[in-house]
Design an enzyme around this catalytic site. Structure first.
Site, mmCIF file in Angstrom:
data_model
loop_
_atom_site.group_PDB
_atom_site.id
_atom_site.type_symbol
_atom_site.label_atom_id
_atom_site.label_comp_id
_atom_site.label_asym_id
_atom_site.label_seq_id
_atom_site.Cartn_x
_atom_site.Cartn_y
_atom_site.Cartn_z
ATOM 1 N N GLU A 6 1.241 -4.416 -15.456
ATOM 2 C CA GLU A 6 0.128 -3.317 -14.926
ATOM 3 C C GLU A 6 -0.960 -3.505 -15.292
ATOM 4 O OE1 GLU A 6 1.221 -1.161 -11.816
ATOM 5 O OE2 GLU A 6 3.574 -0.482 -12.113
ATOM 6 N N HIS A 52 0.430 -5.570 -10.313
ATOM 7 C CA HIS A 52 0.589 -4.052 -9.993
ATOM 8 C C HIS A 52 -1.275 -3.403 -10.019
ATOM 9 C CE1 HIS A 52 3.288 -3.742 -6.773
ATOM 10 N NE2 HIS A 52 4.161 -5.414 -7.447
ATOM 11 N N GLU A 69 -4.646 -0.448 -4.235
ATOM 12 C CA GLU A 69 -3.813 -1.212 -5.156
ATOM 13 C C GLU A 69 -3.290 -2.606 -4.532
ATOM 14 O OE1 GLU A 69 0.429 -1.369 -7.347
ATOM 15 O OE2 GLU A 69 0.214 0.181 -6.300
ATOM 16 N N HIS A 81 2.445 -5.445 -2.684
ATOM 17 C CA HIS A 81 1.845 -4.201 -1.483
ATOM 18 C C HIS A 81 1.840 -4.856 -0.920
ATOM 19 C CE1 HIS A 81 3.328 -0.708 -4.124
ATOM 20 N NE2 HIS A 81 2.820 -1.834 -4.926
#
Length: 507
Positions: free
Chosen positions: A469, A401, A348, A334
């Protein structure tokens, strides 16, 4: 006869003529349609019906070594010849054809039907077998949801299919130098090798990425269904081509030397082109030093003295004393206009940037070069991230992430992408496993495992690539840890150590 009656009679004669003409035309048309239907029925028998009541002896091109096996399958109507009286043993066997053979062997339902795969429709001849085999867990699709019915089956895929279909479990451990113990297909290969169904090649390797022919797959299925397994037919050795081709002059591509490597195989074939379909022009042995001039996928064009040609890179390693370059791209997910997930006071894009910068510092201290796709709050596109990595000459890609879902979801998971079993995909799997194994332990979180998913950022690159993640922002337990500097450092160090584990395994 008056003029009136004359005209009336002519009209009646004309009407009768029209009726007779139409009847004649209808009869003629029906005859033509009948002839056409008969011709089509004959044609359908020629085109669509395989030869069923034949023996292997009647098919002109079956090699002697496999006649016994293929005859068994013909008798059981598991495989057929072609209408021209041939078997075409060298034709590649597709996923659809392989599933049909397994389906016939297991008497699965072959009623044509719609399947769960968008590329397998009800009109396809094996749609019933594909649906049935999927339901029983014998076959699965690719991570993009497709079955790819016309894709050629590899030896690794064959091992998985046959071991599942016939419930074959390995009793002893078989060792192949080109099959890693923690690979996706190790158990399946070990099972069929232990059962004597596929014992590998004469050089001791299994060659999991080699593609299968109709003859090879037939031999393996025949062995799997035989009651006593008493077959002495060996798998075709790539060392002895059965159909010599016209010799071609190898291209001289020795303009530039890009690397020097050492051969690890006892006997390594050197070929005219980058696949096993090309003729062998020579052999190399363990310890031979070769100059690498060109890379084409998993193949390298090399020279050793006067010998020049293509070899598989699996059997080449860096020369002793020369470190293989290690450059990893770290991609904080992101950024900029895309904040990613937000929950429990965490955003995040901020969390993963903080962790990723620490990963960079850990890796630099260990001598690994790092390419960052972003080092501040901005948004590179998904393809842009890949371009940054490749432009920076990275040889691996790790995207970081944080997860979000229902509040009860918790833990660490890492994704890779594999449509088949190429060298890049194999390396991606191992990179994901090394990172995930370190990460869930360091974070003291639930291990959600390593998964094959086609996320764009790890699918659209030629590099071994993963997406990890580091916890769920939406879970109170995970979020409390990700708020602390201690656990962010733990996450960063775990990812870095997983990357180092990968490079040590690779080299």
């Amino acid at each position: 006869m008056s003029q009136f009656y004359k005209c009336q009679r002519e009209r009646e004669d004309y009407g009768q003529s029209k009726i007779m003409y139409r009847r004649s035309m209808r009869i003629t048309m029906l005859k033509k349609i009948g002839s056409l239907l008969f011709a089509l029925s004959v044609l359908s028998l020629v085109i669509f019906q395989p030869i069923q009541e034949v023996s292997a002896e009647e098919l002109s091109d079956i090699p002697d070594r496999s006649k016994e096996n293929i005859q068994l399958l013909i008798e059981k109507e598991i495989i057929f010849g072609y209408t021209d009286g041939t078997f075409k043993p060298k034709n590649p066997v597709s996923r659809q054809e392989a599933t049909a053979m397994i389906g016939r062997a297991l008497n699965l339902d072959n009623t044509k039907q719609e399947t769960t795969f968008p590329d397998v429709t009800s009109h396809m001849y094996a749609s019933g077998y594909i649906a049935s085999a999927t339901e029983k867990g014998i076959i699965t699709g690719h991570s993009d949801g497709k079955f790819r019915p016309n894709e050629t089956v590899t030896r690794a895929q064959m091992a998985i299919i046959i071991s599942r279909a016939f419930n074959i479990k390995g009793e002893t451990k078989r060792s192949f130098p080109d099959v890693e113990n923690d690979s996706l297909y190790y158990e399946a290969i070990n099972s069929i090798a232990s059962a004597g169904i596929s014992v590998g090649y004469p050089d001791g390797t299994f060659k999991p990425y080699n593609k299968l022919t109709r003859e090879e797959f037939s031999i393996l299925v025949a062995k799997a269904i035989s009651e006593n397994g008493d077959y002495v037919v060996q798998e075709p050795s790539e060392d002895v081509p059965e159909e010599p081709q016209e010799p071609e002059e190898p291209k001289d591509e020795t303009v530039e030397v890009i690397d020097e490597r050492i051969v690890t195989a006892d006997s390594l074939n050197v070929r005219q082109g980058p696949s096993i379909d090309y003729d062998i022009v020579g052999k190399l042995t363990t310890g031979n030093a070769v100059k690498v001039h060109k890379l084409e996928g998993d193949w390298a064009y090399v020279s050793h003295g006067e010998l020049k040609g293509y070899v598989h890179t699996y059997y080449l390693v860096a020369k002793p004393g020369e470190a293989t370059p290690r450059t990893v791209a770290i991609d904080p997910g992101h950024g900029g206009r895309d904040p990613g997930a937000s929950a429990n006071g965490l955003v995040e894009k901020e969390v993963v940037l903080d962790v990723s910068l620490m990963v960079r510092d850990y890796l630099k201290d260990s001598g690994i070069d790092v390419v960052m796709t972003r080092q501040s709050d901005w948004y590179p596109s998904l393809d842009g991230r890949v371009a940054i990595a490749q432009k920076g000459n990275a040889d691996a890609f790790v995207s970081v992430h944080a997860n979000a879902f229902m509040s009860s979801a918790t833990g660490v998971e890492t994704f890779y992408y594999a449509a088949g079993m190429t060298d890049r995909e194999r390396k991606s799997y191992h990179l994901a496993k090394f990172i995930n194994d370190r990460l869930y332990k360091a974070m003291d979180m639930n291990n959600r495992g390593v998964k094959n998913v086609g996320y764009r950022v790890i699918k659209a690159t030629t590099l071994p690539s993963v997406l990890t993640e580091i916890g769920f922002l939406t879970n109170d337990h995970d979020a409390r840890k990700l708020k602390t500097q201690h656990y962010r450092e733990e996450a960063a160090q775990a990812i870095a150590l997983g990357i180092i584990d990968y490079y040590n395994w690779r080299d």
